[in-house]
Scaffold this motif. Structure first.
Motif, PDB file in Angstrom:
ATOM      1  N   GLU A   1      63.052  56.047  18.781  1.00 14.33           N
ATOM      2  CA  GLU A   1      63.782  56.508  19.968  1.00 14.33           C
ATOM      3  C   GLU A   1      63.550  58.001  20.106  1.00 14.33           C
ATOM      4  OE1 GLU A   1      67.980  55.616  20.034  1.00 14.33           O
ATOM      5  OE2 GLU A   1      67.635  53.773  18.919  1.00 14.33           O
ATOM      6  N   MET A   2      62.939  58.406  21.209  1.00 15.88           N
ATOM      7  CA  MET A   2      62.661  59.816  21.459  1.00 15.88           C
ATOM      8  C   MET A   2      63.729  60.354  22.405  1.00 15.88           C
ATOM      9  SD  MET A   2      59.240  60.151  20.187  1.00 15.88           S
ATOM     10  CE  MET A   2      58.488  61.407  21.113  1.00 15.88           C
ATOM     11  N   HIS A   3      64.343  61.458  22.018  1.00 16.23           N
ATOM     12  CA  HIS A   3      65.404  62.071  22.810  1.00 16.23           C
ATOM     13  C   HIS A   3      65.104  63.546  23.037  1.00 16.23           C
ATOM     14  CE1 HIS A   3      68.147  58.608  22.323  1.00 16.23           C
ATOM     15  NE2 HIS A   3      67.611  58.519  21.130  1.00 16.23           N
TER      16      HIS A   3
ATOM     17  N   MET B   1      54.185  68.132  19.885  1.00 17.92           N
ATOM     18  CA  MET B   1      53.999  66.696  20.098  1.00 17.92           C
ATOM     19  C   MET B   1      52.525  66.305  20.144  1.00 17.92           C
ATOM     20  SD  MET B   1      56.924  65.458  19.800  1.00 17.92           S
ATOM     21  CE  MET B   1      56.512  63.758  20.189  1.00 17.92           C
TER      22      MET B   1
ATOM     23  N   GLY C   1      64.578  68.466  20.259  1.00 17.48           N
ATOM     24  CA  GLY C   1      64.222  67.064  20.280  1.00 17.48           C
ATOM     25  C   GLY C   1      64.868  66.345  19.117  1.00 17.48           C
TER      26      GLY C   1
ATOM     27  N   ILE D   1      64.364  62.501  17.241  1.00 18.03           N
ATOM     28  CA  ILE D   1      63.681  61.212  17.174  1.00 18.03           C
ATOM     29  C   ILE D   1      64.406  60.387  16.127  1.00 18.03           C
ATOM     30  CG2 ILE D   1      61.524  59.981  16.728  1.00 18.03           C
ATOM     31  CD1 ILE D   1      60.028  62.546  17.445  1.00 18.03           C
TER      32      ILE D   1
END
Length: 102
Positions: A89-91, A68, A6, A8
């Motif tokens: 921004e979450m990726h 999370m 992940g 962010i």
């Protein structure tokens, strides 16, 4: 190879990048107790000091979900949003290639 990762991206209000980085990094003790979080990095951009990146690697989807919903994420999202210029921004990501040392 572990493929669950992940990224962010936090965009701090002007001049608050150092404080955002400090507050995100304050979650490290909670992350250290997470068995499935293999890598956790807080990076402050040299090109834009108000942009902070959180990069993590997990041993599977369940570990990502646990992270999370865990203490580290709760701490970050309780202390950081008021310092941000925009929503994080979450990726969720998939590792394509990696080099590790062991």
């Amino acid at each position: 190879m572990t493929t669950v990762a992940g990224v962010i991206v936090f965009k701090a209000k002007p001049g608050l990048g150092e404080e955002v980085a400090r507050r995100v990094a304050a979650a490290l003790p909670a992350v250290e107790t997470e068995r499935g979080t293999l890598l956790w990095l807080v990076l402050r951009s040299n090109a834009d000091a108000d942009r902070i990146f959180l990069v993590d690697l997990f041993d599977g989807e369940q570990s990502l979900t646990n992270h999370m919903n865990g203490d580290a994420a709760s701490l970050i999202f309780a202390t950081v949003p008021g310092l941000l210029a925009e929503d994080p921004e979450m990726h969720p990501s998939t590792v394509v290639a990696a080099k590790t040392t062991r």
